[in-house]
Design a protein around this motif. Structure first.
Motif, PDB file in Angstrom:
ATOM      1  N   GLU A 145      -2.131  -1.683 -39.402  1.00  0.00           N
ATOM      2  CA  GLU A 145      -2.854  -2.947 -39.507  1.00  0.00           C
ATOM      3  C   GLU A 145      -4.211  -2.728 -40.162  1.00  0.00           C
ATOM      4  O   GLU A 145      -4.873  -1.712 -39.938  1.00  0.00           O
ATOM      5  CB  GLU A 145      -3.026  -3.576 -38.125  1.00  0.00           C
ATOM      6  N   THR A 146      -4.635  -3.697 -40.956  1.00  0.00           N
ATOM      7  CA  THR A 146      -5.899  -3.595 -41.669  1.00  0.00           C
ATOM      8  C   THR A 146      -7.070  -3.821 -40.719  1.00  0.00           C
ATOM      9  O   THR A 146      -7.146  -4.852 -40.055  1.00  0.00           O
ATOM     10  CB  THR A 146      -5.946  -4.611 -42.826  1.00  0.00           C
ATOM     11  N   VAL A 147      -7.961  -2.843 -40.688  1.00  0.00           N
ATOM     12  CA  VAL A 147      -9.189  -2.920 -39.900  1.00  0.00           C
ATOM     13  C   VAL A 147     -10.286  -3.558 -40.749  1.00  0.00           C
ATOM     14  O   VAL A 147     -11.038  -4.407 -40.272  1.00  0.00           O
ATOM     15  CB  VAL A 147      -9.610  -1.509 -39.426  1.00  0.00           C
ATOM     16  N   CYS A 148     -10.382  -3.139 -42.001  1.00  0.00           N
ATOM     17  CA  CYS A 148     -11.345  -3.748 -42.917  1.00  0.00           C
ATOM     18  C   CYS A 148     -10.908  -3.508 -44.356  1.00  0.00           C
ATOM     19  O   CYS A 148     -10.079  -2.648 -44.634  1.00  0.00           O
ATOM     20  CB  CYS A 148     -12.762  -3.228 -42.680  1.00  0.00           C
ATOM     21  N   ARG A 149     -11.461  -4.307 -45.249  1.00  0.00           N
ATOM     22  CA  ARG A 149     -11.240  -4.164 -46.693  1.00  0.00           C
ATOM     23  C   ARG A 149     -12.578  -3.867 -47.339  1.00  0.00           C
ATOM     24  O   ARG A 149     -13.582  -4.507 -47.012  1.00  0.00           O
ATOM     25  CB  ARG A 149     -10.683  -5.450 -47.288  1.00  0.00           C
ATOM     26  N   VAL A 150     -12.550  -2.918 -48.254  1.00  0.00           N
ATOM     27  CA  VAL A 150     -13.763  -2.573 -48.990  1.00  0.00           C
ATOM     28  C   VAL A 150     -13.484  -2.788 -50.467  1.00  0.00           C
ATOM     29  O   VAL A 150     -12.484  -2.295 -50.996  1.00  0.00           O
ATOM     30  CB  VAL A 150     -14.195  -1.115 -48.726  1.00  0.00           C
ATOM     31  N   THR A 151     -14.353  -3.546 -51.108  1.00  0.00           N
ATOM     32  CA  THR A 151     -14.253  -3.771 -52.549  1.00  0.00           C
ATOM     33  C   THR A 151     -15.419  -3.054 -53.206  1.00  0.00           C
ATOM     34  O   THR A 151     -16.582  -3.273 -52.845  1.00  0.00           O
ATOM     35  CB  THR A 151     -14.290  -5.272 -52.880  1.00  0.00           C
ATOM     36  N   LYS A 152     -15.081  -2.168 -54.123  1.00  0.00           N
ATOM     37  CA  LYS A 152     -16.091  -1.380 -54.830  1.00  0.00           C
ATOM     38  C   LYS A 152     -16.061  -1.752 -56.307  1.00  0.00           C
ATOM     39  O   LYS A 152     -14.999  -1.845 -56.903  1.00  0.00           O
ATOM     40  CB  LYS A 152     -15.793   0.122 -54.713  1.00  0.00           C
ATOM     41  N   LEU A 176     -17.070  -2.711 -65.728  1.00  0.00           N
ATOM     42  CA  LEU A 176     -17.277  -2.751 -64.283  1.00  0.00           C
ATOM     43  C   LEU A 176     -15.952  -3.003 -63.559  1.00  0.00           C
ATOM     44  O   LEU A 176     -15.708  -4.113 -63.074  1.00  0.00           O
ATOM     45  CB  LEU A 176     -18.304  -3.834 -63.927  1.00  0.00           C
ATOM     46  N   PRO A 177     -15.098  -1.981 -63.475  1.00  0.00           N
ATOM     47  CA  PRO A 177     -13.827  -2.186 -62.777  1.00  0.00           C
ATOM     48  C   PRO A 177     -14.054  -2.366 -61.279  1.00  0.00           C
ATOM     49  O   PRO A 177     -14.993  -1.807 -60.711  1.00  0.00           O
ATOM     50  CB  PRO A 177     -13.052  -0.900 -63.063  1.00  0.00           C
ATOM     51  N   GLU A 178     -13.199  -3.164 -60.690  1.00  0.00           N
ATOM     52  CA  GLU A 178     -13.282  -3.449 -59.264  1.00  0.00           C
ATOM     53  C   GLU A 178     -12.029  -2.910 -58.579  1.00  0.00           C
ATOM     54  O   GLU A 178     -10.916  -3.138 -59.047  1.00  0.00           O
ATOM     55  CB  GLU A 178     -13.398  -4.966 -59.061  1.00  0.00           C
ATOM     56  N   ALA A 234     -18.525   4.492 -44.934  1.00  0.00           N
ATOM     57  CA  ALA A 234     -18.692   5.857 -45.456  1.00  0.00           C
ATOM     58  C   ALA A 234     -17.356   6.486 -45.834  1.00  0.00           C
ATOM     59  O   ALA A 234     -17.300   7.357 -46.703  1.00  0.00           O
ATOM     60  CB  ALA A 234     -19.428   6.725 -44.436  1.00  0.00           C
ATOM     61  N   MET A 235     -16.274   6.028 -45.207  1.00  0.00           N
ATOM     62  CA  MET A 235     -14.935   6.538 -45.565  1.00  0.00           C
ATOM     63  C   MET A 235     -14.575   6.218 -47.010  1.00  0.00           C
ATOM     64  O   MET A 235     -13.677   6.833 -47.575  1.00  0.00           O
ATOM     65  CB  MET A 235     -13.861   5.929 -44.662  1.00  0.00           C
ATOM     66  N   THR A 236     -15.254   5.253 -47.593  1.00  0.00           N
ATOM     67  CA  THR A 236     -14.909   4.823 -48.954  1.00  0.00           C
ATOM     68  C   THR A 236     -15.949   5.231 -49.984  1.00  0.00           C
ATOM     69  O   THR A 236     -15.773   4.975 -51.171  1.00  0.00           O
ATOM     70  CB  THR A 236     -14.742   3.293 -49.017  1.00  0.00           C
ATOM     71  N   TYR A 287     -17.470  10.471 -69.927  1.00  0.00           N
ATOM     72  CA  TYR A 287     -17.765   9.179 -69.307  1.00  0.00           C
ATOM     73  C   TYR A 287     -18.865   9.297 -68.273  1.00  0.00           C
ATOM     74  O   TYR A 287     -18.983  10.303 -67.576  1.00  0.00           O
ATOM     75  CB  TYR A 287     -16.508   8.614 -68.621  1.00  0.00           C
ATOM     76  N   ILE A 288     -19.638   8.230 -68.172  1.00  0.00           N
ATOM     77  CA  ILE A 288     -20.608   8.056 -67.095  1.00  0.00           C
ATOM     78  C   ILE A 288     -19.943   7.142 -66.074  1.00  0.00           C
ATOM     79  O   ILE A 288     -19.433   6.079 -66.432  1.00  0.00           O
ATOM     80  CB  ILE A 288     -21.899   7.406 -67.619  1.00  0.00           C
ATOM     81  N   VAL A 289     -19.937   7.558 -64.819  1.00  0.00           N
ATOM     82  CA  VAL A 289     -19.330   6.759 -63.753  1.00  0.00           C
ATOM     83  C   VAL A 289     -20.307   6.708 -62.580  1.00  0.00           C
ATOM     84  O   VAL A 289     -20.788   7.745 -62.123  1.00  0.00           O
ATOM     85  CB  VAL A 289     -17.989   7.374 -63.277  1.00  0.00           C
ATOM     86  N   TRP A 290     -20.598   5.495 -62.125  1.00  0.00           N
ATOM     87  CA  TRP A 290     -21.481   5.280 -60.979  1.00  0.00           C
ATOM     88  C   TRP A 290     -20.884   4.207 -60.075  1.00  0.00           C
ATOM     89  O   TRP A 290     -20.209   3.298 -60.546  1.00  0.00           O
ATOM     90  CB  TRP A 290     -22.854   4.766 -61.436  1.00  0.00           C
ATOM     91  N   ASP A 291     -21.201   4.283 -58.800  1.00  0.00           N
ATOM     92  CA  ASP A 291     -20.942   3.156 -57.909  1.00  0.00           C
ATOM     93  C   ASP A 291     -21.978   2.101 -58.229  1.00  0.00           C
ATOM     94  O   ASP A 291     -23.164   2.415 -58.383  1.00  0.00           O
ATOM     95  CB  ASP A 291     -21.100   3.570 -56.446  1.00  0.00           C
ATOM     96  N   GLN A 292     -21.553   0.848 -58.341  1.00  0.00           N
ATOM     97  CA  GLN A 292     -22.517  -0.217 -58.624  1.00  0.00           C
ATOM     98  C   GLN A 292     -22.718  -1.127 -57.424  1.00  0.00           C
ATOM     99  O   GLN A 292     -23.829  -1.351 -56.999  1.00  0.00           O
ATOM    100  CB  GLN A 292     -22.089  -1.044 -59.835  1.00  0.00           C
ATOM    101  N   THR A 293     -21.630  -1.681 -56.897  1.00  0.00           N
ATOM    102  CA  THR A 293     -21.753  -2.565 -55.731  1.00  0.00           C
ATOM    103  C   THR A 293     -20.589  -2.309 -54.789  1.00  0.00           C
ATOM    104  O   THR A 293     -19.561  -1.739 -55.172  1.00  0.00           O
ATOM    105  CB  THR A 293     -21.741  -4.056 -56.122  1.00  0.00           C
TER     106      THR A 293
END
Length: 154
Positions: A132-139, A119-121, A57-59, A75-81
Motif C-alpha cells: 500500500e502507498t504510504v506517500c508519493r514523491v514527485t521530483k 525539467l523532467p518530472e 530522505a528515501m528519495t 550532462y549537468i543534472v540537479w534536483d530542482q523541486t
C-alpha cells in the motif's frame, strides 16, 4: 564508479545510515534502484510512525545520482523541486523503487540536444510491506547537456 561501490558508499553515508535508510538493490546500468527503511525508535515520529523527513530522505537524491550515471559526464543534472503527498501512516518496512526507462533517456537526450535545459518530472511511491502507498514523491530535475567547444549557444 561501480554499482557495488556506489551502493556501499551510500549505505554507510551518515544521513542514510543514521536514519536506517538502505539501498537494497541497484542495477548494473543504474536504471533501477530500490531503497528501504525499517521503522526504528530513532526514525519514528511522536505517533510511532515513520518520520516524514526520513520518508522524503528515501528519495533524495537518488534519481539525480542515477541519471548522472546513465547520461554520463556530458550532462549537468540537479534536483530542482520536490513535493511529497502523505497518503497513510508508514509502519514497518517501507520501500521505494526508482526506474529510469529508455523512453526517459530518449526524451531527455532529444530535449537537451542543443544545450537547452529540460525539467523532467518523476513520481515514485513509497510502499509498506502490504504494497500500500504510504506517500508519493514527485521530483523535478534540471538536466542540460554541457556545451562543447564547437557548439553554438542557443
Amino acid at each position: 564508479m561501480s554499482p557495488f561501490v556506489f551502493k556501499l558508499l551510500l549505505n554507510v553515508y551518515p544521513p542514510y545510515w543514521g536514519t536506517g535508510i538502505r539501498i537494497s538493490k541497484i542495477a548494473a546500468d543504474y536504471r533501477e534502484l530500490i531503497v528501504q527503511m525499517k521503522l526504528h525508535w530513532y526514525n519514528r515520529n511522536y505517533v510511532r510512525t515513520h518520520f516524514g523527513g526520513s520518508l522524503y530522505a528515501m528519495t533524495d537524491p537518488f534519481l539525480m545520482l542515477m541519471l548522472m550515471q546513465v547520461l554520463g559526464r556530458e550532462y549537468i543534472v540537479w534536483d530542482q523541486t520536490a513535493r511529497i503527498d502523505f497518503i497513510k501512516p508508514g509502519r514497518g518496512t517501507v520501500r521505494v523503487k526508482f526506474l529510469i526507462t529508455d523512453d526517459d533517456v530518449t526524451t531527455i537526450e532529444a530535449r537537451t540536444a542543443h544545450g537547452e535545459k529540460y525539467l523532467p518530472e518523476f513520481t515514485v511511491a513509497i510502499r509498506d510491506d502490504a504494497g500500500e502507498t504510504v506517500c508519493r514523491v514527485t521530483k523535478t530535475l534540471y538536466v542540460r547537456r554541457k556545451q562543447r567547444d564547437n557548439d553554438t549557444p542557443t
